[in-house]
Each structure stands twice: as C-alpha cells, then as structure tokens.
Design an enzyme around this catalytic site. Structure first.
Site, PDB file in Angstrom:
ATOM      1  N   GLY A  47     -44.557 -40.901   9.863  1.00  0.00           N
ATOM      2  CA  GLY A  47     -45.517 -39.887   9.438  1.00  0.00           C
ATOM      3  C   GLY A  47     -44.894 -38.514   9.296  1.00  0.00           C
ATOM      4  O   GLY A  47     -43.709 -38.303   9.561  1.00  0.00           O
ATOM      5  N   ALA A 105     -49.837 -38.332  15.796  1.00  0.00           N
ATOM      6  CA  ALA A 105     -51.174 -38.930  15.923  1.00  0.00           C
ATOM      7  C   ALA A 105     -52.110 -38.222  14.967  1.00  0.00           C
ATOM      8  O   ALA A 105     -51.862 -37.085  14.558  1.00  0.00           O
ATOM      9  CB  ALA A 105     -51.693 -38.827  17.356  1.00  0.00           C
ATOM     10  N   GLU A 125     -46.396 -49.532  15.073  1.00  0.00           N
ATOM     11  CA  GLU A 125     -46.390 -48.423  16.017  1.00  0.00           C
ATOM     12  C   GLU A 125     -46.898 -48.874  17.381  1.00  0.00           C
ATOM     13  O   GLU A 125     -46.301 -48.566  18.423  1.00  0.00           O
ATOM     14  CB  GLU A 125     -47.246 -47.270  15.487  1.00  0.00           C
ATOM     15  CG  GLU A 125     -46.626 -46.536  14.317  1.00  0.00           C
ATOM     16  CD  GLU A 125     -47.555 -45.529  13.672  1.00  0.00           C
ATOM     17  OE1 GLU A 125     -47.050 -44.628  12.986  1.00  0.00           O
ATOM     18  OE2 GLU A 125     -48.787 -45.641  13.850  1.00  0.00           O
TER      19      GLU A 125
END
Length: 253
Positions: A47, A105, A125
């Site tokens: 991410g 997150a 993950e």
C-alpha cells in the site's frame, strides 16, 4: 503506553509548511523502520504507506546500515518493489515465524483494531502478520476512527468467485441492522471484477452504524461458505505509529 514528539516548533516565527498526506505516511514509515535490526525476518506490507517502509529498508541495506535482512512480501506488487530495492526475499514456508512486520491500515480504532484490504491484499497480509512476533501498523491521522467501519469507507471481504452475488447478499443480511451495503469491487476502467493475487473477488461492505462486537462479527463472516477472509485485523497490531501535523504518536500494547 503512548509517547510523541513534535515535527516542528509551534513558536516558529514563520508559519510551518503544511505536510501532505503522503509526507505524513513517509514519516510514520521511517519511524517504523527504526525498529528493524540486522538479521531480522521482516513482513513487508502493501500500500501507499508501506511502500515507504520497503524503500527505506532497501536504502539501509544498500548503505550497509542493515545486513542479513529477509523480507516476506504481502503481495505480488510488494514482491516486485522489494526486488527492485535489493531486499532478499523468502516466504512463510521457509520462515514460519517472522520477527517484525510493517504495514499500513485503512482504519484504526481506539483499541488498535484495524481495517485493511482496500488495496486488495488482505489475505496474504493477514497470513504474514499473524505469524509475526511484532506487527507495527503505520498510518496518518486520517485513518483513526471511533469504531471500525466509522469512516464510511469499505470493509473488504475476500470471496471465491463462484456465486459471488449469493455471498454478497448473505453478507448484507448479516449486518442489515447496521445499514450494510455490499458491493462487488470492480476495476473502474473496465467495470470487470477486481481480482486478488489469490484469484478471488472482493465484496466491499459499507456500514451506516457500528457493527457491535467485532469478535462476533468476525466469526460470523468467516462461517459463511464462500468467504475466504475479511479485512478486520483484530488484536494483531502490537504498535501503531500515527503521523499528524503535530508530530508522531506511538501506541503500544
């Protein structure tokens, strides 16, 4: 246990430049990498925040400030990034216990429970981060919520493609008291279903109200045939690093 430090003096004569969200993510990522020591097996997250940590680990390896690092990537995308950064890689079969994982997150509640997977890598993950001695979650302040689902954005559920509409309807029914909407994730350009690294689909759940007991919600979702995994990471993060305009806050369990 919490601590923090300021990025700049509030008494400066000139007004400080407002940091962008990406700059805040980078600050949190660099702070997390301070926990990395030579010889560690590291879970490498996926991410926009985690990418900064992967780049930093690669830089420190090239500079000789870290040695003997083994990375376990949480996605094909992170695998490619880590290779380009010169990070030696392996997998859970070879290293079933990981020293440390660093990942971002999508939401963090006051109890350090997380929503992850809006990038689509939740299954790998969760497999890797559940095998860690320490899991450091890195976020900017926009990811903090009063309760999971509180951002109004997606809580992803990975499902097998077979009869995904049936799975979506059952997921919606589970949380109808919370005003749940269940949508298949698609590629915006083509409208075709988004496909995970594991060749599955993702149903994104949107809640109008608090879904209540998270452990009950988790167990109920996972009992549905056709569900592979969900994006609630409960009681997994051992440290959360939050970057804001005022500085960095480190929360530990």
């Amino acid at each position: 246990m919490e601590n923090g430090f300021l990025l700049g003096s509030p008494n400066s004569i000139s007004s400080p430049r407002v940091l962008t969200q990406d700059e805040l993510k980078k600050i949190a990522a660099y702070k997390a990498v301070e926990y990395v020591e030579s010889g560690m097996v590291i879970g490498l997250g996926t991410g926009s925040t985690a990418k900064h940590a992967v780049n930093r680990i690669g830089e420190l390896l090239q500079q000789g400030k870290l040695t003997g690092i083994i990375g376990i990537p949480t996605s094909k995308m992170t695998h490619e990034q880590a290779v380009s950064c010169g990070i030696p890689l392996s997998d859970l079969d070879s290293y079933p216990v990981i020293d440390l994982a660093i990942d971002g997150a999508d939401e963090v509640d006051p109890f350090m429970n997380l929503v992850k997977g809006r990038g689509g890598s939740l299954l790998r993950e969760k497999m890797i981060e559940s095998a860690c001695k320490k899991f450091i979650c890195i976020v900017d302040e926009t990811k903090m919520v009063k309760h999971l689902g509180g951002s109004g954005l997606a809580m992803p559920v990975e499902v097998v493609p077979f009869c995904w509409k049936f799975s979506a309807q059952r997921l919606r029914n589970l949380f109808q008291d919370s005003g749940c909407v269940a949508k298949l994730r698609v590629y915006p350009e083509s409208g075709e279903p988004f496909v995970t690294d594991n060749e599955n689909y993702i149903i994104d759940l949107y809640f109008q109200k608090d879904i209540g007991d998270l452990d009950v919600a988790s167990d109920t979702i996972l009992r549905l045939p056709g569900v592979v995994e969900h994006g609630m990471f409960l009681n997994m993060a051992t440290t959360v690093i939050v970057a804001s305009e005022l500085g960095i806050t480190v929360k530990n369990k």
